[in-house]
Design a protein around this motif. Structure first.
Motif, mmCIF file in Angstrom:
data_model
loop_
_atom_site.group_PDB
_atom_site.id
_atom_site.type_symbol
_atom_site.label_atom_id
_atom_site.label_comp_id
_atom_site.label_asym_id
_atom_site.label_seq_id
_atom_site.Cartn_x
_atom_site.Cartn_y
_atom_site.Cartn_z
ATOM 1 N N GLN A 219 35.502 -8.891 24.320
ATOM 2 C CA GLN A 219 35.556 -8.224 23.023
ATOM 3 C C GLN A 219 35.176 -9.157 21.879
ATOM 4 N N GLY B 209 32.978 -11.595 22.113
ATOM 5 C CA GLY B 209 31.593 -12.034 22.199
ATOM 6 C C GLY B 209 31.337 -13.310 22.961
ATOM 7 N N GLU C 189 31.286 -9.098 18.816
ATOM 8 C CA GLU C 189 30.947 -8.930 20.233
ATOM 9 C C GLU C 189 29.437 -8.950 20.472
#
Length: 284
Positions: free
Chosen positions: A257, A259, A197
């Protein structure tokens, strides 16, 4: 970004394929590839290096490589002594059956390999004979195509997985990957997995490794076969697939979550890597 995504028919009634006694040199080896099916590779002769997830393994005659589905991997043959190998590909759904009141699972060997990040299994001469006989039987069934050949192939595959699980019961034989990468590289691969992330660009990762960006980029590409952006994006897609299949989280939440900088970017990369939209993947 173009990691090789081996295509398998997810809707087939018999989710099994194999590549028989294939000799690959450094010139014709497949690039990194990623697929949902599990893979068993048996080495008859020659040598090579396998990059599997965060690990590097030196493969020699008689070695078995276990590659779980959704795992980035690549094989680098020895130019002077290219390997001769058979690779079996199959969906885990193919071998799942009744527990018969036992805790045994054909897929335990892959679960253990992934949990311990140990993917290479050496063999004894007796085990090699058994493995090669099972592979030959599968090949003969597919050549002759006598009635019931798919059922016969499944039985042989289950016998092979049973043998592998029993072999892995001897913990001393299940070897850790040989370290051919500098410590900073293995640390960075672990860091990427644990921080998908976060910002994971070349500059940030090179600084964390305390090496120059040019040296980092050159060695990363040499050892993994992917540049940093390709590798990180592929890892993020793998994580997204796990979350889509195993949680009730919303797609936008999963993108964050994992990234991805925006939802459209996530959709675009996911479709490019899997051939499906996130919503369609979750549905199926």
């Amino acid at each position: 970004m173009n990691p090789y995504r081996k295509q398998f028919d997810a809707s087939t009634a018999f989710p099994f394929e194999y590549v028989y006694r294939d000799s690959k040199s450094a010139q014709n080896e497949l690039p990194d590839h990623l697929h949902d099916w599990h893979e068993i590779v048996y080495i008859y002769s020659g040598r090579g290096t396998f990059f599997i997830d965060q690990t590097f393994a030196l493969a020699e005659p008689g070695d078995l490589l276990l590659i779980p589905g959704n795992t980035i991997h690549r094989s680098f043959p020895d130019p002077a002594d290219p390997k001769l190998s058979t690779a079996l590909f199959f969906s885990g759904t193919l071998v799942h059956g009744s527990t018969l009141g036992d805790t045994f699972s054909y897929m335990r060997c892959f679960e253990l390999a992934q949990r311990q990040r140990r993917y290479k299994l050496p063999t004894t001469m007796t085990e090699r004979e058994q493995i090669e006989a099972l592979i030959e039987s599968i090949h003969s069934e597919h050549i002759d195509k006598v009635q019931g050949y798919r059922h016969a192939s499944l039985i042989r595959l289950q016998q092979l997985l049973l043998l592998i699980n029993r072999m892995m019961g001897r913990a001393e034989q299940f070897q850790a990957a040989t370290s051919i990468a500098p410590r900073w590289m293995t640390n960075i691969l672990a860091y990427i997995d644990e921080n998908l992330e976060e910002q994971l660009g070349l500059a940030q990762l090179a600084a964390r490794a305390a090496v120059t960006p040019s040296h980092f980029s050159r060695l990363f590409k040499k050892l993994t076969g992917l540049n940093v952006t390709e590798y990180v994006t592929t890892k993020r897609i793998i994580r997204a697939k796990e979350l889509l299949a195993g949680t009730d989280a919303q797609i936008a939440e999963i993108a964050q979550q994992c990234g991805f900088e925006s939802l459209p970017h996530f959709h675009r990369m996911f479709k490019k890597m899997t051939g499906l939209t996130p919503a369609r993947y979750k549905k199926h």
